[in-house]
Design a protein around this motif. Structure first.
Motif, PDB file in Angstrom:
ATOM      1  N   TYR A   1      34.732  34.128  -5.140  1.00 59.59           N
ATOM      2  CA  TYR A   1      35.990  33.404  -5.341  1.00 59.59           C
ATOM      3  C   TYR A   1      36.641  33.091  -3.996  1.00 59.59           C
ATOM      4  O   TYR A   1      37.029  31.960  -3.719  1.00 59.59           O
ATOM      5  CB  TYR A   1      36.938  34.238  -6.209  1.00 59.59           C
ATOM      6  CG  TYR A   1      38.346  33.714  -6.227  1.00 59.59           C
ATOM      7  CD1 TYR A   1      38.693  32.629  -7.040  1.00 59.59           C
ATOM      8  CD2 TYR A   1      39.329  34.260  -5.405  1.00 59.59           C
ATOM      9  CE1 TYR A   1      39.973  32.124  -7.038  1.00 59.59           C
ATOM     10  CE2 TYR A   1      40.612  33.755  -5.390  1.00 59.59           C
ATOM     11  CZ  TYR A   1      40.928  32.693  -6.213  1.00 59.59           C
ATOM     12  OH  TYR A   1      42.197  32.183  -6.194  1.00 59.59           O
TER      13      TYR A   1
ATOM     14  N   THR B   1      34.989  30.356  -1.932  1.00 58.79           N
ATOM     15  CA  THR B   1      34.925  29.004  -2.481  1.00 58.79           C
ATOM     16  C   THR B   1      36.317  28.419  -2.663  1.00 58.79           C
ATOM     17  O   THR B   1      36.487  27.398  -3.307  1.00 58.79           O
ATOM     18  CB  THR B   1      34.199  28.999  -3.846  1.00 58.79           C
ATOM     19  OG1 THR B   1      34.813  29.979  -4.683  1.00 58.79           O
ATOM     20  CG2 THR B   1      32.731  29.322  -3.707  1.00 58.79           C
TER      21      THR B   1
ATOM     22  N   GLN C   1      36.006  24.644  -8.429  1.00 60.17           N
ATOM     23  CA  GLN C   1      35.896  26.093  -8.588  1.00 60.17           C
ATOM     24  C   GLN C   1      35.900  26.569 -10.047  1.00 60.17           C
ATOM     25  O   GLN C   1      35.025  27.349 -10.431  1.00 60.17           O
ATOM     26  CB  GLN C   1      37.017  26.775  -7.805  1.00 60.17           C
ATOM     27  CG  GLN C   1      36.677  28.192  -7.421  1.00 60.17           C
ATOM     28  CD  GLN C   1      37.833  28.862  -6.711  1.00 60.17           C
ATOM     29  OE1 GLN C   1      38.995  28.621  -7.004  1.00 60.17           O
ATOM     30  NE2 GLN C   1      37.519  29.696  -5.757  1.00 60.17           N
TER      31      GLN C   1
END
Ligand code: ADP
Ligand code: MG
Lengths: 266, 345, 402
Positions: B291, B294, B301
């Motif tokens: 997480y 990105t 996402q």
């Protein structure tokens, strides 16, 4: 007084009367056979007395002198009743050892809190349980596979594990639902000798549902015959075999099990 | 895989040797190993890593707790995030409105959340699978909505100026100090999860997950144990919530606890390995690191995460922990079979 | 048991796996942006910020320095916003933080930037507490909520009259608007409400109230209700025969398009407040509208866009005036220099309806730079409604402070 007594035991699924007004006594120390055509209600009987299904009103089930008609399964198990399932229902993702340890659940004398602090007592008990359970695995011949997930076992080994798991509850009454189904003759003999060894060692009472007639005839002290949820015959294996009503029920039936019919005709 | 695990061998043997002295020894040693982590991370010149670690440790607490009820007891709950919210709000309000120190507010929040766990868990007595998921989702969401509409609980502004924990004049107000707190909490949490899951209670949970009927006829009180699993997981969520709330800048808001956060949590447990004893830990670390790395691709996402979830369920339902286990088990099983056939020959 | 230890080592390795340390280039001005990049509009005004900074780079940067912009999405969630701010500050080592677009995210970030001494400039958050925390590092481009609170009353008291009737719907937002307006009329002009009607949740017939209001002979009626109820009440006010000379004043939901769509002609004259009106006919506004339409396909940009645009211009001015070293040894000094340069921006005239000025003190007076709201009125109802700028209202610096 019998170890297990049912009176007017009934169960309907919708319109279907799976068990109807059934009175059965299983005497302590005996091996009691329960036979009948497919769909005659044998497994339903197991589910009723072990508390899995609630019986219909008016039924009564007494086990070891206690009225268990409305008791939940875990309470009945605590009183000393154990059973296997026709479809085994093993805890597949758990190891072989864990499967039998679950069986021993009600006899674990420590609390969750005891585990959290990991007291020496808890550790001692844990070690003792593991040892006892390993012994049991030794008897059923699965000691080597203790750490394997149950799902990895072969068909025959799974049947043995189901037996071991039920034995781990330290039961007075052990009820086996078609324990030898699908086993090769050699394995049937192996299983039977293990069951007999367990019975002698722990003084068990046995209630066995079995299609393999040889098993029933050779081992049972007393046999109850079900058809359409009703008792149509009862007595020693020889008495039952010669009972015209029983023969009628089996012959009138479209049987899947060739062996059963042949045995009955013999 | 062999190559991948090889570097761990020595370490594994080392920790196993320690465990023979006493169950807790490897944990204490690991704890000592982890103490200088902030200094190590700081040496990279990027203190954000310490903050990241703190966030991950809080998520570890959450997902380890969720793994107990979902992974081990097999109860599909989507209400966990609501419990996290209850922990956060309770501790904050006790600290702000009644001046309770963190050390009293947090345990109180843990107890309150544990009780709330009974309520979230009640539907599990009657419902299963998707129905249970829906019921717990409803309960979890109503917690959030309740916070959102009640001014005393922060409503749309949120609760601010939640004081950081303090011991005397030592205030846990920077990344490194907070690390000691959350790391200790996470270690205790993981250790306890091991104790629980390897006890008779843990076996009862697993048996319920595997087969409710078989569990009950083998003497397990199914409803009571389901509720117990919910309560234990709620205790974790309560602790995580309080630690999150008091972490500087000490601000919580109802939208920290939405269904999106819940899905992220589920992803952690699924990725780490549902019902794997390390599942919650592995999952929290991996998911949060993915997480975090990105973040700049924000427009794809959510899609990426959704895709990972679907692919995981389809191709790797046992998660990373499961894959490792499978590998080890298969290896041993094959070995055992080989030995047997050798013996026979 | 083997997995036990593997997990511990995984935990150890966690931080190290996360990636390489950010490579911070000397000579670049690093700007971190955290915004709510969720809805289509949100993504577009976030993109506009990045694009505008890009164009500065294309035109040669600022004093020869390029801008390195990192945009992160906080989804309008405080925990994610704080994490973004920490990542931008400690990993990207930014000189300036832009964000957030939500009050509940900007609020906790103010504490982060205050502690780390990083200048923060806010594109869109109205919560008054943001600048009341006493941080010397925060600047607000949009109009603070404390100014908005008095704008309607100031305009009404000065231009319509002081004898106002109120129709207040039961929902929380409308109750709030209704009470705030009455309080403001009282504190700014000493005017008591001429008539107050509390409307129940399911009520649809307001004619009795309207008759009473008609006979009270008021200067204006405030209708505080959600869009559909407001539209219905507007229509009934005309049916009751209250003349158009009595002004209809809307609550905050008057900006919702169902109001003119349902009320039709009855919507005419009803107004609401914002920081920017697409109906603004200043050349700068018309150019801006055209630019946003062409680049992002937005027909009538709202103040989310205008404020983001103004923010970029203010940052451009401030960075141009700041003396920056832009090497790692001077990171703290450069951050301070940028803060001071923003504090020195005075009288900026952009899309905002009035000038924006900051100053050095860490007070709301200095850091709520924009004090001018615009009153937007419907000049035509229906689905194809038309609006115009009714007035610009600038509030006194201290307004709304205790
Ligand atoms: N849970 C259930 N719901 C509906 N019908 C059932 C259920 N369990 C058993 N039955 C029905 O009850 C009858 C008896 O089944 P069962 O006890 O399994 O027979 P047996 O074990 O003797 O082969 C069958 O007609 C079966 O379809
Ligand atoms: Mg059957």
């Amino acid at each position: 007084m019998a170890l297990l007594e049912t009176r007017r035991l009934s169960k309907s699924f919708g319109g279907l009367r799976a068990i109807h007004d059934l009175d059965i006594d299983v005497e302590a120390g005996t091996i009691h056979g329960l036979i009948g055509p497919n769909g005659s209600g044998k497994s339903t009987f197991f589910n009723l007395v072990s508390g899995v299904y609630p019986p219909d009103p008016g039924s009564s089930i007494t086990f070891a002198g206690t009225d268990v008609t409305k008791s939940p399964p875990h309470a009945i198990a605590k009183l000393g009743m154990a059973r296997t399932f026709q479809l085994l229902r093993l805890f597949s993702e758990m190891t072989v050892l864990q499967n039998v340890m679950v069986g021993y659940h009600t006899h674990v004398p420590y609390s969750l809190l005891g585990t959290l602090v990991n007291s020496p007592r808890t550790r001692r008990i844990d070690a003792r349980i593991t040892e006892e359970m390993s012994e049991l695995l030794e008897i059923i011949g699965l000691a080597e596979y203790a750490d394997m997930p149950a799902a990895e076992l072969s068909g025959g080994q799974r049947r043995l594990l189901a037996l071991g798991r039920a034995m781990a509850t330290r039961p007075k009454l052990l009820m086996l639902d078609e324990p030898a189904a699908g086993l090769s003759p050699v394995n049937v003999d192996n299983l039977l000798s293990i069951v007999m060894a367990l019975k002698d060692r722990y003084g068990l009472t046995l209630l066995i549902v079995e299609h393999i007639l040889k098993v029933v005839m050779d081992t049972c002290d007393r046999v109850t015959v079900l058809d359409h949820g009703e008792k149509i015959g009862e007595g020693s294996p020889t008495e039952v075999k010669d009972d015209p009503a029983v023969v009628e029920a089996y012959l009138g039936q479209e049987m899947d099990d060739e062996e059963v019919r042949q045995a009955m005709q013999a | 895989m062999n190559l991948l695990l090889a570097p761990f061998r020595g370490l594994v043997d080392f920790f196993q040797a320690l465990a023979r002295i006493h169950r807790i020894v490897p944990w204490l040693v690991a704890y000592v190993f982890l103490l200088p982590l902030p200094e190590i991370l700081s040496a990279t010149g990027n203190d954000y890593y310490i903050y990241l670690t703190n966030r991950i440790l809080i998520f570890i607490l959450l997902s380890v707790g969720l793994n107990i009820v979902k992974g081990f007891c097999g109860q599909v709950t989507v209400g966990h995030i609501g419990l996290y919210a209850i922990g956060a709000v309770t501790s904050s309000l006790l600290a702000i409105n009644y001046g309770w120190p963190f050390w009293a507010a947090m345990p109180a929040a843990v107890v309150v959340t544990g009780l709330a766990g009974i309520i979230i868990g009640l539907p599990s007595v009657r419902l299963e699978g998707a129905y249970l998921a829906l019921a717990t989702l409803g309960l979890g969401e109503s917690v959030r909505i309740m916070i959102a509409v009640t001014p005393a609980l922060g409503s749309s502004t949120g609760i601010m100026l939640i004081p950081p924990p303090q011991v005397g004049s030592f205030v846990f107000d920077d990344f490194q100090k907070y690390y000691y707190l959350v790391m200790t909490a996470a270690m205790i949490g993981i250790y306890l999860s091991f104790s629980i899951l390897r006890s008779a209670t843990g076996r009862a949970f697993m048996a319920i997950r595997e087969d409710v009927i078989a569990a009950s006829v083998h003497g397990i009180n199914v409803p009571a144990n389901k509720l117990l699993a919910f309560v234990i997981s709620a205790l974790y969520a309560g602790a995580a919530g309080a630690l999150f709330a008091h972490m500087p800048p000490g601000f919580i808001h109802h939208n920290n606890f939405t269904i999106i956060e819940m899905v992220t949590l589920l992803l952690m447990v699924v990725m780490g390995g549902i019902g794997h004893i390390w599942g919650g830990v592995i999952g929290a670390i991996i998911v949060y690191i993915i997480y975090d790395n990105t973040l700049e691709f924000y427009h794809i996402q959510p899609l990426t995460f959704g895709l990972i979830m679907v692919l995981l369920v389809v191709f790797m339902p046992q998660g990373i922990g499961g894959v490792i286990d499978r590998y080890l088990v298969t290896k041993r099983f094959v070995k055992l079979r080989e030995e047997k056939s050798d013996g026979a020959a | 048991m083997t997995t036990t230890t593997k997990g511990i080592t995984a935990l150890l390795a966690a931080g190290l796996v996360t990636g390489l340390a950010a490579t911070a280039l000397a000579g670049e001005i690093r700007i971190g942006v955290t915004m709510r990049m969720v809805s289509e509009n949100g993504q577009k005004y976030g993109q506009m910020v990045v694009d505008e900074f890009d164009m500065i780079n294309k035109a040669g940067g600022i004093n020869g320095h390029t801008l390195d912009v990192t945009l992160l999405n906080d989804e309008c969630k405080s925990d994610k916003g704080v994490a973004n701010a920490n990542k931008l500050i400690f990993q990207e080592k930014i000189h300036l933080l832009v964000g957030s677009t939500c009050s509940s995210v900007s609020l906790p970030i103010v504490d982060v930037t205050a502690k780390t001494k990083v200048p923060q400039i806010i594109p869109h958050s109205t919560n008054e507490k943001i600048t009341q925390k006493g941080s010397a590092w925060v600047f607000r481009v949009p109009v603070s909520g404390r100014y908005y609170a008095g704008v309607n009353a100031k305009y009404v008291g000065e231009n319509i009259g002081k004898k106002i009737a109120y129709l207040c719907a039961a929902d929380a937002a409308s109750q709030n608007d209704c009470e705030a307006m009455q309080a403001q009329m009282k504190s700014q002009f000493g005017a008591e409400a001429a008539y107050v009607a509390q409307v129940q949740e399911k009520e649809v017939d307001f004619r009795t109230h309207m008759q009473k209001i008609k006979s009270a002979g008021v200067d204006g009626i405030m209708i505080a209700a959600l869009a559909e109820t407001m539209a219905r009440a507007l229509v009934q006010s005309y049916e009751a025969g209250i003349p158009a000379s009595v002004n209809r004043i809307g609550s905050s939901s008057a900006s919702n398009s169902p109001v003119p769509a349902i009320a039709g002609d009855a919507a005419k004259g009803v107004f609401f407040t914002a920081a920017y009106a697409a109906a603004d006919d200043r050349p700068i506004a018309r150019l801006f509208n055209e630019m946003v339409r062409q680049r992002y396909g937005i027909h009538a940009p709202d103040h989310d866009f205008s404020q983001a645009y103004d923010l970029v211009r203010i940052v451009e001015i401030a960075l141009g005036n700041a003396d920056l070293k832009l090497d790692s040894a001077n990171l703290a000094a450069d951050r301070t220099a940028i803060r001071d340069a923003i504090a020195n921006v005075k009288g900026y005239q952009g899309l905002a309806s009035g000038p924006i000025s900051f100053c050095a003190e860490a007070t709301p007076q200095c850091r709520d730079g924009n004090r001018t709201a615009v009153l937007i009125a419907y000049t035509k109802g229906g689905k194809d409604y038309v609006t115009e700028v009714l007035a610009r209202v600038t509030m006194p610096v201290d307004f709304g402070l205790k």
